[in-house]
Scaffold this active site. Structure first.
Site, PDB file in Angstrom:
ATOM      1  N   GLU A  31       1.617  -0.315  -4.859  1.00 24.47           N
ATOM      2  CA  GLU A  31       0.616   0.676  -5.250  1.00 24.47           C
ATOM      3  C   GLU A  31       1.317   2.023  -5.438  1.00 24.47           C
ATOM      4  O   GLU A  31       1.697   2.668  -4.467  1.00 24.47           O
ATOM      5  CB  GLU A  31      -0.469   0.824  -4.176  1.00 24.47           C
ATOM      6  CG  GLU A  31      -1.511   1.836  -4.578  1.00 24.47           C
ATOM      7  CD  GLU A  31      -2.291   2.447  -3.419  1.00 24.47           C
ATOM      8  OE1 GLU A  31      -3.381   2.985  -3.661  1.00 24.47           O
ATOM      9  OE2 GLU A  31      -1.800   2.429  -2.262  1.00 24.47           O
ATOM     10  N   ASP A  85       0.828  -1.199   0.000  1.00 24.31           N
ATOM     11  CA  ASP A  85       0.000   0.000   0.000  1.00 24.31           C
ATOM     12  C   ASP A  85       0.871   1.261   0.000  1.00 24.31           C
ATOM     13  O   ASP A  85       1.931   1.295   0.630  1.00 24.31           O
ATOM     14  CB  ASP A  85      -0.870  -0.028   1.270  1.00 24.31           C
ATOM     15  CG  ASP A  85      -1.857   1.110   1.334  1.00 24.31           C
ATOM     16  OD1 ASP A  85      -2.719   1.182   0.450  1.00 24.31           O
ATOM     17  OD2 ASP A  85      -1.754   1.934   2.266  1.00 24.31           O
TER      18      ASP A  85
END
Ligand code: NAG
Ligand code: NAG
Ligand code: NAG
Length: 517
Positions: A242, A218
């Site tokens: 990400e 993330d």
């Protein structure tokens, strides 16, 4: 400040999965809290309330048949560590991205034994477990953050000073806070060697303890790039970052410090290309070519937990099927966000995080379930037929605003955005397709056939705006899962005529019902 880490963790799993081993997989992304409950009950779950709804790791185990039946051999689950408890102005931490304690599990999702059981159940099926991890920040319900409530980073000096991101300044992006003062996402000082070393030790322990095969990272663009090689090495498994940005040039450097990134640039052009019949497939082709030159491996997707679902953009089934097909015929690892197969329509977060139990997990008479199964099977068959399939860049032909042919031999995907109701005569003209002269090709989405011309080219007409995925009939022989009535007949042309007539008489849905029993 930094707690001494328990050094006694037994490594229970040693088969770390590499990028090469993930390359031929397809991934089903789910939100743990919203996928399935332990007792298979269907509690009320109103997305706008942003509360825990009751999904668990045991619930996932009970639905692995469902995921495997769709053709996936890997799952990506929500972050597993303990999050901040209680309500905030943005609801509860049901999504798992609000870490409070890196070394405890989120008890809403189950126990350590449950998570190990999930990992083991996946491995029993030769499936992989990808866990989402969020090492960029920790979250408190108050501002200033309640540092002593955090573990193992319980001191303000483990974090960057409070500032909020100016998105034009990469130093800010890395060292200031995501979120806002309502729910501060306290930004870990990953420039500090002790903080970095602690995170490296943590990820090594987490992966080893729970038999994790891959990580989705993330907010990877919110940590300095130099932090990642040590993290990736400590993890010892495949990593997918990400890095939210529309420009592949921005993503490319991150693929040097981790295995791969989520393909946001192509997702954006994909959505625009198929949102209606004014979309531009030439722009999608240009975007694909640009990223092909910049990075080798990405995770491709149409939907995810942070973007409105595609059917909230258009309800036209032909456009939806085309956009979904793209994900399975491009170079990267295909990722499907749970609920897409059920035709879920939620818009922006939190509406796009519906409970899957409302679908009843029904697969019969669900056109997108059939579509996903077929797309997975087609990719697998093409990869098995050609050892270069997964590593050779797709070639693009018949590029126009409304048509795009994606060639990954022996697979040829024909996409269009004219939509279900188009009366225009849409064709993909591909004279250099390089099939054998007069070779019979099967559109595995409809089980209808096309015959290459005497120089191996194809000229295909669109039907009701549907995508087509052509594979040589010869490549389907012996594959029980595809148009089995065709394969069983050995695909001799006299039989094909009868089958084609049969498929036409019964309509596409009936033909599709033959798939993937
Ligand atoms: C992926 O490749 C491995 C070996 O490289 C093979 O064992 C496995 O069956 C393949 N999986 C799929 C889904 O093709
Ligand atoms: C970016 O932000 C940092 C710290 O917040 C600051 O020191 C630097 O001057 C900024 N750079 C530019 C180009 O504005
Ligand atoms: C296998 O894929 C490569 C790369 O796309 C292609 O050049 C080759 O012709 C393909 N072979 C077959 C038999 O389809």
């Amino acid at each position: 400040m930094l707690r001494l880490l328990a050094a006694s963790l037994l490594v229970t799993y040693t088969l770390a999965a590499t990028a090469a081993e993930w390359r031929n997989r397809t991934i089903y992304q789910l939100i743990t809290d919203r996928f399935a409950t332990t007792d298979n009950s269907g509690p009320r779950c109103w997305t706008e309330e942003r509360q825990y709804c009751g999904g668990t790791w045991k619930g996932i185990i009970s639905k692995l048949d469902y995921i495997q039946d769709l053709g996936f051999d890997a799952i990506w689950i929500s972050p597993v560590v303990a999050n901040v408890e209680g309500d905030t102005v943005y609801g509860q931490a049901y999504h798992g991205y609000w870490t409070q304690d890196f070394y405890s599990l989120n008890s809403h999702f189950g126990t350590a034994d449950d998570l190990k059981a999930l990992s083991a159940a996946l491995h029993d099926r030769s499936m992989y477990l990808m866990v989402d991890v969020a090492p960029n920040h920790m979250v408190s319900r108050t501002n200033p953050p309640d540092y002593p409530s955090f573990s193992p980073f319980s001191s303000a000096s483990d974090f960057h000073p409070e500032c909020y991101i100016d998105w034009t300044n990469q130093t800010d992006v890395e060292q200031c806070r995501l979120g806002d003062r309502n729910v501060p996402l306290a930004d870990l000082n990953t420039e500090d060697e002790d903080v970095a070393a602690t995170l490296y030790a943590w990820i090594r322990d987490l992966v080893g303890e729970y038999g994790i095969d891959g990580l989705r990272i993330d907010a990877a663009r919110h940590v300095r790039k130099e932090f990642w090689p040590g993290f990736v090495e400590a993890a010892g498994v495949f990593t997918l970052g990400e890095v939210w940005h529309p420009d592949p040039n921005f993503l490319a450097p991150y693929t040097k410090v981790m295995d791969s990134v989520l393909d946001f640039p192509n997702r954006i052009t994909l959505t625009d290309a198929f949102r209606n019949d004014h979309g531009d497939l030439a722009a999608l082709a240009a975007s694909m070519r640009k990223s092909q030159g910049l990075y080798e491996m990405a995770g491709a997707f149409l939907e995810c937990h942070d973007e409105p679902r595609f059917p909230s953009v258009t309800q036209d089934e032909a456009l939806i099927k085309n956009a979904m097909a793209w994900v399975f015929v491009q170079d990267g690892i295909p990722i499907l966000y749970y609920g897409q197969e059920q035709g879920y329509t939620g818009g922006a977060d939190p509406a796009n995080r519906e409970a899957l139990w409302y679908s009843g997990y029904v697969v019969e008479d669900k056109p997108l379930v059939t579509h996903v199964r077929t797309l997975n099977a087609a990719r697998r068959l093409a990869a098995a037929a050609n050892s270069s399939f997964l590593t050779s860049p797709a070639k693009l032909y018949a590029v126009s605003q409304s048509t795009l042919a994606i060639s990954k031999p022996p697979l040829l995907a024909l996409l269009t955005n004219v939509g279900s109701w188009s009366s225009a005569s849409t064709t993909w003209d591909f004279p250099d397709a390089s099939y054998e002269a007069n070779e019979v090709l099967v559109d595995v989405l409809s089980c209808s056939t096309v015959t290459a011309d005497s120089s191996g080219g194809v000229l295909v007409h669109a039907s009701c705006g549907a995508p087509q995925i052509l594979l040589p009939a010869s490549a389907l022989s012996g594959s029980g899962s595809f148009c089995p009535h065709l394969a069983a007949q050995g695909l001799i042309s006299s039989t094909l005529g009868g089958i084609r007539a049969n498929a036409l008489a019964n309509g596409l849905d009936d033909a599709q019902a033959f798939f993937a029993q």
